[in-house]
Design a protein around this motif. Sequence first.
Motif, PDB file in Angstrom:
ATOM      1  N   GLY A  54      -5.974  -3.201   6.509  1.00 31.72           N
ATOM      2  CA  GLY A  54      -5.241  -4.427   6.229  1.00 31.72           C
ATOM      3  C   GLY A  54      -4.637  -5.037   7.480  1.00 31.72           C
ATOM      4  N   VAL A  55      -4.098  -4.190   8.360  1.00 35.84           N
ATOM      5  CA  VAL A  55      -3.506  -4.689   9.607  1.00 35.84           C
ATOM      6  C   VAL A  55      -4.573  -5.278  10.515  1.00 35.84           C
ATOM      7  CG1 VAL A  55      -2.293  -3.978  11.703  1.00 35.84           C
ATOM      8  CG2 VAL A  55      -1.555  -3.107   9.483  1.00 35.84           C
ATOM      9  N   ILE A  56      -5.778  -4.680  10.485  1.00 41.08           N
ATOM     10  CA  ILE A  56      -6.858  -5.155  11.365  1.00 41.08           C
ATOM     11  C   ILE A  56      -7.505  -6.419  10.811  1.00 41.08           C
ATOM     12  CG2 ILE A  56      -9.125  -4.583  12.309  1.00 41.08           C
ATOM     13  CD1 ILE A  56      -8.224  -1.653  12.356  1.00 41.08           C
ATOM     14  N   PHE A  57      -7.881  -6.379   9.534  1.00 43.98           N
ATOM     15  CA  PHE A  57      -8.647  -7.484   8.958  1.00 43.98           C
ATOM     16  C   PHE A  57      -7.759  -8.542   8.292  1.00 43.98           C
ATOM     17  CE2 PHE A  57     -11.604  -3.840   8.886  1.00 43.98           C
ATOM     18  CZ  PHE A  57     -12.642  -4.385   9.611  1.00 43.98           C
ATOM     19  N   GLY A  58      -6.487  -8.241   8.065  1.00 42.82           N
ATOM     20  CA  GLY A  58      -5.599  -9.206   7.424  1.00 42.82           C
ATOM     21  C   GLY A  58      -5.482 -10.519   8.179  1.00 42.82           C
ATOM     22  N   PRO A  59      -5.112 -10.489   9.472  1.00 49.06           N
ATOM     23  CA  PRO A  59      -5.046 -11.743  10.232  1.00 49.06           C
ATOM     24  C   PRO A  59      -6.387 -12.464  10.297  1.00 49.06           C
ATOM     25  CG  PRO A  59      -3.877  -9.989  11.377  1.00 49.06           C
ATOM     26  CD  PRO A  59      -4.598  -9.340  10.237  1.00 49.06           C
ATOM     27  N   LEU A  60      -7.486 -11.693  10.313  1.00 43.20           N
ATOM     28  CA  LEU A  60      -8.807 -12.321  10.340  1.00 43.20           C
ATOM     29  C   LEU A  60      -9.089 -13.086   9.051  1.00 43.20           C
ATOM     30  CD1 LEU A  60     -11.468 -12.623  11.916  1.00 43.20           C
ATOM     31  CD2 LEU A  60     -12.281 -10.548  10.757  1.00 43.20           C
ATOM     32  N   ILE A  61      -8.567 -12.564   7.931  1.00 43.27           N
ATOM     33  CA  ILE A  61      -8.783 -13.223   6.650  1.00 43.27           C
ATOM     34  C   ILE A  61      -7.989 -14.522   6.549  1.00 43.27           C
ATOM     35  CG2 ILE A  61      -8.417 -12.982   4.153  1.00 43.27           C
ATOM     36  CD1 ILE A  61      -9.026 -10.012   4.475  1.00 43.27           C
ATOM     37  N   GLY A 118      -1.454 -11.860   1.041  1.00 35.77           N
ATOM     38  CA  GLY A 118      -1.113 -10.544   1.565  1.00 35.77           C
ATOM     39  C   GLY A 118      -1.163  -9.472   0.496  1.00 35.77           C
ATOM     40  N   PHE A 119      -0.794  -9.837  -0.734  1.00 35.18           N
ATOM     41  CA  PHE A 119      -0.862  -8.902  -1.852  1.00 35.18           C
ATOM     42  C   PHE A 119      -2.304  -8.500  -2.126  1.00 35.18           C
ATOM     43  CE2 PHE A 119       0.063  -6.931  -5.798  1.00 35.18           C
ATOM     44  CZ  PHE A 119       1.433  -6.734  -5.851  1.00 35.18           C
ATOM     45  N   ILE A 120      -3.205  -9.485  -2.094  1.00 29.45           N
ATOM     46  CA  ILE A 120      -4.622  -9.194  -2.339  1.00 29.45           C
ATOM     47  C   ILE A 120      -5.173  -8.266  -1.256  1.00 29.45           C
ATOM     48  CG2 ILE A 120      -6.932 -10.212  -2.419  1.00 29.45           C
ATOM     49  CD1 ILE A 120      -5.695 -12.682  -3.691  1.00 29.45           C
ATOM     50  N   VAL A 121      -4.862  -8.576  -0.008  1.00 28.29           N
ATOM     51  CA  VAL A 121      -5.349  -7.746   1.097  1.00 28.29           C
ATOM     52  C   VAL A 121      -4.732  -6.351   1.030  1.00 28.29           C
ATOM     53  CG1 VAL A 121      -5.464  -7.517   3.605  1.00 28.29           C
ATOM     54  CG2 VAL A 121      -5.729  -9.754   2.543  1.00 28.29           C
ATOM     55  N   GLY A 122      -3.428  -6.271   0.715  1.00 28.92           N
ATOM     56  CA  GLY A 122      -2.758  -4.978   0.643  1.00 28.92           C
ATOM     57  C   GLY A 122      -3.286  -4.100  -0.464  1.00 28.92           C
ATOM     58  N   VAL A 123      -3.637  -4.720  -1.605  1.00 29.32           N
ATOM     59  CA  VAL A 123      -4.172  -3.950  -2.730  1.00 29.32           C
ATOM     60  C   VAL A 123      -5.618  -3.540  -2.475  1.00 29.32           C
ATOM     61  CG1 VAL A 123      -4.810  -4.069  -5.173  1.00 29.32           C
ATOM     62  CG2 VAL A 123      -2.615  -4.966  -4.416  1.00 29.32           C
ATOM     63  N   THR A 125      -6.796  -0.466   2.818  1.00 26.61           N
ATOM     64  CA  THR A 125      -5.788   0.484   3.272  1.00 26.61           C
ATOM     65  C   THR A 125      -4.859  -0.192   4.268  1.00 26.61           C
ATOM     66  OG1 THR A 125      -7.205   1.269   5.070  1.00 26.61           O
ATOM     67  CG2 THR A 125      -7.398   2.395   2.935  1.00 26.61           C
ATOM     68  N   VAL A 126      -3.790   0.503   4.638  1.00 25.91           N
ATOM     69  CA  VAL A 126      -2.829  -0.072   5.580  1.00 25.91           C
ATOM     70  C   VAL A 126      -3.510  -0.355   6.921  1.00 25.91           C
ATOM     71  CG1 VAL A 126      -0.672   0.315   6.804  1.00 25.91           C
ATOM     72  CG2 VAL A 126      -0.910   1.094   4.454  1.00 25.91           C
ATOM     73  N   PRO A 134       0.806  -1.231   0.000  1.00 25.28           N
ATOM     74  CA  PRO A 134       0.000   0.000   0.000  1.00 25.28           C
ATOM     75  C   PRO A 134       0.831   1.270   0.000  1.00 25.28           C
ATOM     76  CG  PRO A 134      -0.910  -1.591   1.547  1.00 25.28           C
ATOM     77  CD  PRO A 134       0.408  -2.144   1.071  1.00 25.28           C
ATOM     78  N   LEU A 135       2.050   1.216   0.565  1.00 26.75           N
ATOM     79  CA  LEU A 135       2.903   2.395   0.568  1.00 26.75           C
ATOM     80  C   LEU A 135       3.439   2.717  -0.819  1.00 26.75           C
ATOM     81  CD1 LEU A 135       4.921   1.674   3.853  1.00 26.75           C
ATOM     82  CD2 LEU A 135       2.878   3.096   3.567  1.00 26.75           C
TER      83      LEU A 135
END
Length: 474
Positions: free
Chosen positions: A362-369, A350-355, A358-359, A276-277
């Motif tokens: 992504g940090v909040i819902f990424g581990p949940l996914i 992680g690429f799908i979640v990052g794209v 938002t950052v 995302p950066l």
Amino acid sequence: MGLTETRYTLIGALSGGQKKRLAIALELINNPPIIFLDEPTSGLDSVTSKQCVRFLKQLALEGRTIICTIHQPSASLFDMIDHLYIVAEGYCVYTGGTHNLVPYLSSLGLRCPTHYNPTDFIIEICNGDYGDHLSRLVESVENGKSNTWRSSVILSLGKTEEIIVTHMSASSKVLQQTNIRVPSFEVEYKHTTYYATGFWKQFHVLLRRNAIKLSRDKILTLTRISMHLLIALIVGAIFFRIGQDATYVLDNFNLLFFNLMFLMFSAFSSTLITLPLELPILMREHFNRWYKLRSFYLANKFADFPVQLTATCIYTLIVYFMSNQIFEAKRLILYVLMCFVVSLVAQAIGFIVGVGLTVQNGVIFGPLIILPFTIFSGFFVHLNDAHPYLHWLFHMSFLKYGFEGTMITIYGYDRPKMHCSDIYCHFAMPKQLMIAVGMKQVDYWFCMIVLIILYIVLDTIAYIILRVRLRKRI
């Protein structure tokens, strides 16, 4: 742009004015027909500002359209502007040639003092220093629709040709003596290619750029490798020399799963935050037609490939030998390969979640996914013990295939009876363990093929999401 002396200087070490000139130069790389510049002279001294505007003026005379916002230009810069559009409180108070601004104000009874910068005078008028004249100004130019105060200058193109070029200031009249030709961008550049170079050239340059960026980014590169090294030493010390002792088979079972968990989350997090950066830079450069999206995508993948491979090998090899797993070259290679493919699949997720997010999200819902893949991996609940209606969830988990692949690597392929340091070891025969955890019929290469196909599918989905986001510019 006067940057020859600093061509080997890192951008972070440039001054504010040099960074501004570099930003302008970057926008000119692909020879755009229309250029929008937001305050191109801010942070520059008077001499550099004049050089910058003069250069932009030269580009405009070659057939391009240059649109700039300048909050308070000096008198010298003001005289170099071809056409002026003044906005106050969301309304246009003047549109026309710069040398017509003073006569325009005089026609409304607002006389600019002698030797006074017209820009300062119009700003003071808009701020109400001389009374409320804003509505009169807006009405006089019909909120920008009036062409009364536009100006025209005739430029000589040769002995028999001439063209009327509108929106030129009085300072441009000197150009008449040089027989400057004003080309039409639409005519002369109509048949040029959309990208200046082909796919392979773009890929080569982007791959080299990403390699340089990774070598300079100590946090992204060295920290990833150091983290894998540190965790490998800690895990290896905790599970020291248990791999070939049947007494600790269940502990080794836990170790194999933890290895995949660690590699999965570390690979997942590396792309979750970093991508995302890079999106703002990608959006700008891709919009400016520097390169194709697939060139960037593949170059980004190939540049990170050695880093991820190195980190995975460092962790797996250290843990493998410290935990005293069975030392056979075939088993070692298959084990490292399976761990690496699992990390690649996690990176794709992680690429799908990052794209897509938002950052912060992504940090909040990424581990949940990614958590469901862990629950249905076959470690917490074996496939044989789960309800038949839930079996399809196990088959959807990529971590299940990775875990089965590592288990068959360590305990499959007709591994002989293991040494037992206790009185009795129920799982002295590796086949007994594979039957107990429901992995008797597991095939290593089937798991590998599933993971590779899944990686390709996820990578394609990530690319499609990125393309859609770039098109919508969100």
